[in-house]
Design a protein around this motif. Structure first.
Motif, PDB file in Angstrom:
ATOM      1  N   UNK A 287       0.836  -1.208   0.000  1.00  0.00           N
ATOM      2  CA  UNK A 287       0.000   0.000   0.000  1.00  0.00           C
ATOM      3  C   UNK A 287       0.868   1.254   0.000  1.00  0.00           C
ATOM      4  N   UNK A 288       1.985   1.207   0.722  1.00  0.00           N
ATOM      5  CA  UNK A 288       2.914   2.338   0.735  1.00  0.00           C
ATOM      6  C   UNK A 288       3.480   2.582  -0.655  1.00  0.00           C
ATOM      7  N   UNK A 289       3.845   1.516  -1.343  1.00  0.00           N
ATOM      8  CA  UNK A 289       4.372   1.659  -2.706  1.00  0.00           C
ATOM      9  C   UNK A 289       3.320   2.256  -3.633  1.00  0.00           C
ATOM     10  N   UNK A 290       2.059   1.893  -3.430  1.00  0.00           N
ATOM     11  CA  UNK A 290       0.982   2.467  -4.241  1.00  0.00           C
ATOM     12  C   UNK A 290       0.858   3.969  -3.986  1.00  0.00           C
ATOM     13  N   UNK A 291       0.937   4.380  -2.739  1.00  0.00           N
ATOM     14  CA  UNK A 291       0.849   5.804  -2.426  1.00  0.00           C
ATOM     15  C   UNK A 291       2.063   6.576  -2.929  1.00  0.00           C
ATOM     16  N   UNK A 292       3.232   5.952  -2.932  1.00  0.00           N
ATOM     17  CA  UNK A 292       4.420   6.609  -3.499  1.00  0.00           C
ATOM     18  C   UNK A 292       4.211   6.826  -4.993  1.00  0.00           C
ATOM     19  N   UNK A 293       3.644   5.833  -5.683  1.00  0.00           N
ATOM     20  CA  UNK A 293       3.355   5.979  -7.111  1.00  0.00           C
ATOM     21  C   UNK A 293       2.373   7.118  -7.362  1.00  0.00           C
ATOM     22  N   UNK A 294       1.344   7.203  -6.537  1.00  0.00           N
ATOM     23  CA  UNK A 294       0.382   8.302  -6.675  1.00  0.00           C
ATOM     24  C   UNK A 294       1.035   9.651  -6.393  1.00  0.00           C
ATOM     25  N   UNK A 295       1.972   9.693  -5.455  1.00  0.00           N
ATOM     26  CA  UNK A 295       2.661  10.944  -5.143  1.00  0.00           C
ATOM     27  C   UNK A 295       3.520  11.399  -6.322  1.00  0.00           C
ATOM     28  N   UNK A 296       4.156  10.452  -6.997  1.00  0.00           N
ATOM     29  CA  UNK A 296       4.963  10.809  -8.173  1.00  0.00           C
ATOM     30  C   UNK A 296       4.067  11.361  -9.279  1.00  0.00           C
ATOM     31  N   UNK A 297       2.899  10.763  -9.455  1.00  0.00           N
ATOM     32  CA  UNK A 297       1.965  11.266 -10.456  1.00  0.00           C
ATOM     33  C   UNK A 297       1.486  12.675 -10.094  1.00  0.00           C
ATOM     34  N   UNK A 298       1.282  12.925  -8.812  1.00  0.00           N
ATOM     35  CA  UNK A 298       0.833  14.247  -8.385  1.00  0.00           C
ATOM     36  C   UNK A 298       1.967  15.256  -8.490  1.00  0.00           C
ATOM     37  N   UNK A 299       3.202  14.823  -8.353  1.00  0.00           N
ATOM     38  CA  UNK A 299       4.343  15.718  -8.534  1.00  0.00           C
ATOM     39  C   UNK A 299       4.369  16.253  -9.968  1.00  0.00           C
ATOM     40  N   UNK A 300       3.995  15.416 -10.910  1.00  0.00           N
ATOM     41  CA  UNK A 300       3.888  15.850 -12.308  1.00  0.00           C
ATOM     42  C   UNK A 300       2.885  17.002 -12.430  1.00  0.00           C
ATOM     43  N   UNK A 301       1.744  16.874 -11.751  1.00  0.00           N
ATOM     44  CA  UNK A 301       0.719  17.920 -11.799  1.00  0.00           C
ATOM     45  C   UNK A 301       1.197  19.187 -11.079  1.00  0.00           C
TER      46      UNK A 301
END
Length: 101
Positions: free
Chosen positions: A21-35
């Motif tokens: 679950x932590x890895x999933x949230x890290x992936x979402x954070x990277x996507x949000x960094x793009x935004x």
């Protein structure tokens, strides 16, 4: 009736599932960094930075639970308070500059 823990049946421990679950949230954070970097408007960037802060708090809490380290939760709590104060400061700055539509 006997209850069976599904984590034991599948071979994963609860800590492993929390790390996934932590890895999933890290992936979402990277996507949000793009935004946050390429957002078309300033409001998109502010919202993305706020979501990044919230994701960081969730990541720290999940890591604390998965690794059994309670001090991660202390850091997550302090970071949540800082994230809230940052949101208030940015909102006040935006209103004072007349950037609110």
């Amino acid at each position: 009736m006997m209850f069976v823990d599904t984590a034991v049946v599948t071979g994963f421990s609860v800590g492993d599932l929390l790390l996934v679950a932590t890895a999933l949230f890290v992936t979402l954070a990277v996507m949000m960094l793009y935004r946050a970097i390429l957002g078309p408007t300033n409001q998109d960037r502010v919202l993305a930075v706020n979501v990044l802060g919230t994701n960081t708090v969730v990541i720290l809490a999940l890591l604390g639970a998965a690794l059994g380290e309670p001090w991660f939760l202390d850091i997550a709590l302090v970071y949540a308070l800082l994230n809230f104060m940052m949101s208030i400061a940015i909102s006040k700055f935006t209103v004072e500059r007349g950037g609110v539509i």
